[in-house]
Scaffold this active site. Structure first.
Site, mmCIF file in Angstrom:
data_model
loop_
_atom_site.group_PDB
_atom_site.id
_atom_site.type_symbol
_atom_site.label_atom_id
_atom_site.label_comp_id
_atom_site.label_asym_id
_atom_site.label_seq_id
_atom_site.Cartn_x
_atom_site.Cartn_y
_atom_site.Cartn_z
ATOM 1 N N LYS A 94 17.665 13.930 25.024
ATOM 2 C CA LYS A 94 17.170 13.264 26.192
ATOM 3 C C LYS A 94 18.477 12.395 26.822
ATOM 4 O O LYS A 94 18.559 12.418 28.196
ATOM 5 C CB LYS A 94 16.139 12.409 26.038
ATOM 6 C CG LYS A 94 15.488 11.596 27.185
ATOM 7 C CD LYS A 94 14.411 10.620 26.787
ATOM 8 C CE LYS A 94 13.522 10.195 28.056
ATOM 9 N NZ LYS A 94 12.411 9.489 27.954
ATOM 10 N N GLU B 17 2.442 25.844 24.892
ATOM 11 C CA GLU B 17 3.877 26.365 24.797
ATOM 12 C C GLU B 17 4.081 27.549 24.136
ATOM 13 O O GLU B 17 4.862 28.670 24.620
ATOM 14 C CB GLU B 17 4.648 25.510 23.865
ATOM 15 C CG GLU B 17 4.892 24.157 24.503
ATOM 16 C CD GLU B 17 3.884 22.941 24.135
ATOM 17 O OE1 GLU B 17 4.416 21.672 24.344
ATOM 18 O OE2 GLU B 17 2.925 23.317 23.478
ATOM 19 N N PHE C 185 10.167 9.331 16.744
ATOM 20 C CA PHE C 185 8.928 9.894 17.548
ATOM 21 C C PHE C 185 9.305 11.324 18.379
ATOM 22 O O PHE C 185 10.026 11.503 18.932
ATOM 23 C CB PHE C 185 8.403 8.892 18.555
ATOM 24 C CG PHE C 185 6.935 9.496 19.235
ATOM 25 C CD1 PHE C 185 5.865 9.658 18.602
ATOM 26 C CD2 PHE C 185 7.361 9.686 20.518
ATOM 27 C CE1 PHE C 185 4.947 10.043 19.040
ATOM 28 C CE2 PHE C 185 6.107 10.328 21.243
ATOM 29 C CZ PHE C 185 4.847 10.488 20.489
ATOM 30 N N GLN C 186 8.478 12.333 17.896
ATOM 31 C CA GLN C 186 8.565 13.607 18.169
ATOM 32 C C GLN C 186 10.142 14.160 17.980
ATOM 33 O O GLN C 186 10.436 15.023 18.941
ATOM 34 C CB GLN C 186 8.138 13.714 19.828
ATOM 35 C CG GLN C 186 6.535 13.471 19.941
ATOM 36 C CD GLN C 186 6.202 14.084 21.457
ATOM 37 O OE1 GLN C 186 7.195 13.772 22.197
ATOM 38 N NE2 GLN C 186 4.815 14.223 21.489
ATOM 39 N N MET D 241 -8.387 45.492 12.486
ATOM 40 C CA MET D 241 -7.357 46.181 11.679
ATOM 41 C C MET D 241 -7.401 45.772 10.048
ATOM 42 O O MET D 241 -7.239 46.332 9.304
ATOM 43 C CB MET D 241 -6.009 46.112 12.311
ATOM 44 C CG MET D 241 -4.964 47.017 11.509
ATOM 45 S SD MET D 241 -5.162 48.624 11.576
ATOM 46 C CE MET D 241 -4.545 49.041 13.138
#
Length: 575
Positions: A177, A65, A127-128, A486
């Site tokens: 959902k 993602e 969940f999630q 750096m």
């Protein structure tokens, strides 16, 4: 399907009708003329991905993602259209947070759709499930959670309006959902009505007159061009105004390309690793005109020593930026293009800048950017300079963050707007490669070169699979110094050479890695092979990855050390 045909179909279907939330989302995207989505599916967002499959709208499946959101940023920067991201709940949403924060800092328009668990279980640690609203509130221009499917069309329309108007930025829509599968009334013809959101576009003419008068009397004026010039599409107006008034230009990192990099009035990038002429011009100026720059610490250095003799004029569409870091005598809240148009129209008496410009011309000749060539070892500055010369600057360039980013800003002269895609405010390692994917999708016929450090590339290298799948002709240039360059430089200069976790001698075989993805790869470790390798890379029709082994202890100079003023640069000339 052509954009025109898709738009016709969308208009035809935009009349009020009943449909599921997931269908509403796709229909709204058609209305917004969205051509490509970036994302990754998962349970909570599956109804939307099912609709994507049925509709055929183009979706780019990133392999992570974070890759999706950085690709959307690259697409937005080059195309001047909002990048659209669709991910699932929980880890899908949390994985885009870095990219959202990056877009917020750099004012890039994104609309991010995150799936969410059903409304009935929000707050139960389902969940999630993650609190995406709480997580993203500080790093978005605005965010929504849809609780009623009938509200979805209005919310999407508002999100695109907010993301693309005023100071651009990311907007997140959290979509439970159950809302995506419920049926409601789709009406996309309603007007956006946001009483508290009315960006000021047109400048106050009296304030413009003050600036015109200040320019007329100034003996040492300078313009600092920031990303706001690019977001406003005002590069032509900036060029016309600078030439009209013969005012020299310095640029911020994100403003590079707003003014032609090879123009005689251009002094280069200002700030920590800016050019000596640009920084000295700011320090000695009597009038500093900032256009679309937020005066961040990497540009100003020590604020007490910043432009001590200058009257400050600040043009910015975001009033919160004016006076935030630097006291401003002539504030102008406006879109950069509209402000420049009005400055050109009012056309005050030209300042007497000939002596000032001659002085700066002399500084440019006496203090150019420099590096010492080596008969055997490739210098990173040399690599970037050679690629610039062999492309004549006609390429879109993306970078990761670190030394190679600064060398690219110094040695690649950007002649056109929106050709430099980099992470400025957040400084996100892993940005450059996926951003190149988005940039290439935005302009398929333009060469895209991604300059990456060996460390940053490994943060998002899984997107090689996407390059392989789509046969994108991106040229991946690894500026390989076997270290976190750096970090190593700062440890050398400010931590008595204690190289804590910055040296990375063990690396994967990048050539074999490229070949595993059916991408042309080769390694270059001697300066004698540099030009030939660059030519071979550019001539190759498809994607290519080149592992350039460069001098491992090279530092980025000049440099303004922490706590110092712009006039106190080190490394201005070779030792």
């Amino acid at each position: 399907m052509s954009t025109k045909l898709r738009k016709k179909q969308a208009v035809a279907s935009s009349e009020k009708q009943m449909m599921k939330g997931s269908k509403m989302l796709i229909e709204a995207l058609k209305q917004e003329e969205v051509e490509v989505l970036f994302g990754y599916p998962g349970g909570a967002i599956l109804p939307t991905f099912d609709e994507i499959h049925q509709d055929g709208i183009r979706h780019i499946l990133a392999r992570h993602e974070q890759g999706a959101v950085h690709a959307a940023e690259g697409y937005a920067r080059v195309s001047k259209k909002p990048g659209v991201v669709v991910v699932t709940s929980g880890p899908g949403a949390t994985n885009v947070i870095t990219g959202i924060a990056d877009a917020m800092m750099d004012s890039l328009p994104l609309v991010v759709f995150s799936g969410q668990v059903a409304t009935s279980v929000i707050g139960t640690d389902a969940f999630q499930e993650s609190d995406v609203m709480g997580l993203t509130m500080p790093i978005t221009k605005h965010n929504y959670q849809v609780r009623d499917v009938n509200e979805l069309p209005r919310i999407i329309k508002e999100a695109f309006h907010i993301a693309t108007t005023g100071r651009p930025g990311p907007v997140l829509i959290d979509l439970p959902k159950d809302v995506s599968i419920e049926t409601g009334l789709f009406d996309y013809n309603q007007e956006v009505n946001l009483p508290g959101y009315h960006p000021t576009i047109m400048p106050n003419k009296l304030q413009i007159r003050k600036l015109v008068e200040a320019v007329s009397s100034a003996k040492k004026p300078i313009i600092l061009a920031g990303a706001g010039v690019l977001h406003a599409g005002a590069s032509e107006q900036l060029l016309e105004y600078a030439e009209q008034q013969q005012i020299p230009i310095a640029s911020t990192l994100l403003g590079l390309g707003a003014f032609p990099g090879d123009h005689e009035l251009f002094l280069g990038m200002a700030g920590m690793h800016g050019t000596y002429p640009a920084n000295m011009a700011i320090y000695e100026s009597d009038l500093l005109i900032s256009i679309g720059s937020r005066f961040d610490d990497r540009v100003t250095g020590n604020l007490e020593k910043f432009a001590p003799n200058a009257k400050i004029a600040h043009i910015d569409i975001d009033p919160a930026e004016i006076g935030k870091n630097v006291e401003t005598q002539i504030p102008i809240v406006a879109d950069a293009m509209e402000a420049l148009k009005e400055l050109i129209n009012q056309n005050g008496v030209k300042g007497q800048n000939s002596l000032w410009n001659e002085e700066l011309k002399h500084l440019k000749q006496e203090y150019p950017l420099w590096y010492k060539e080596d008969p055997e070892v490739i210098k990173p500055q040399q690599l970037i300079e050679r690629i610039y010369e062999k492309t004549n600057g006609e390429a879109i360039v993306t970078t990761d963050v670190g030394q190679h980013q600064m060398w690219t800003a110094q040695f690649f002269k950007f002649k056109k707007p929106n050709r430099f895609v980099t992470s400025g405010g957040l400084g996100t390692m892993g940005f450059g490669f996926p951003a190149a994917i988005g940039a290439q999708l935005a302009e398929p016929k333009t060469p895209v070169i991604a300059f990456m450090g060996d460390a940053g590339f490994q943060m998002t290298l899984q997107e090689l699979s996407l390059v392989q799948e789509m046969k994108l002709p991106i040229k991946l240039v690894i500026v390989n110094n076997s270290s976190l360059g750096m970090v190593r430089q700062w440890q050398q200069l400010f931590f008595e050479e204690r190289y804590s976790n910055s040296l990375v001698p063990v690396q994967p075989d990048f050539v074999k890695l490229a070949e595993a993805y059916d991408i042309k790869g080769f390694r270059v470790d001697h300066v004698a092979h540099l030009d030939g390798a660059i030519e071979e890379m550019l001539a190759h029709d498809g994607p290519a990855l080149i592992d350039f082994r460069v001098a491992d202890k090279e530092n980025v100079y000049p440099m303004v050390a922490p706590g110092k003023g712009l006039h106190e640069m080190i490394g201005v000339k070779p030792e």
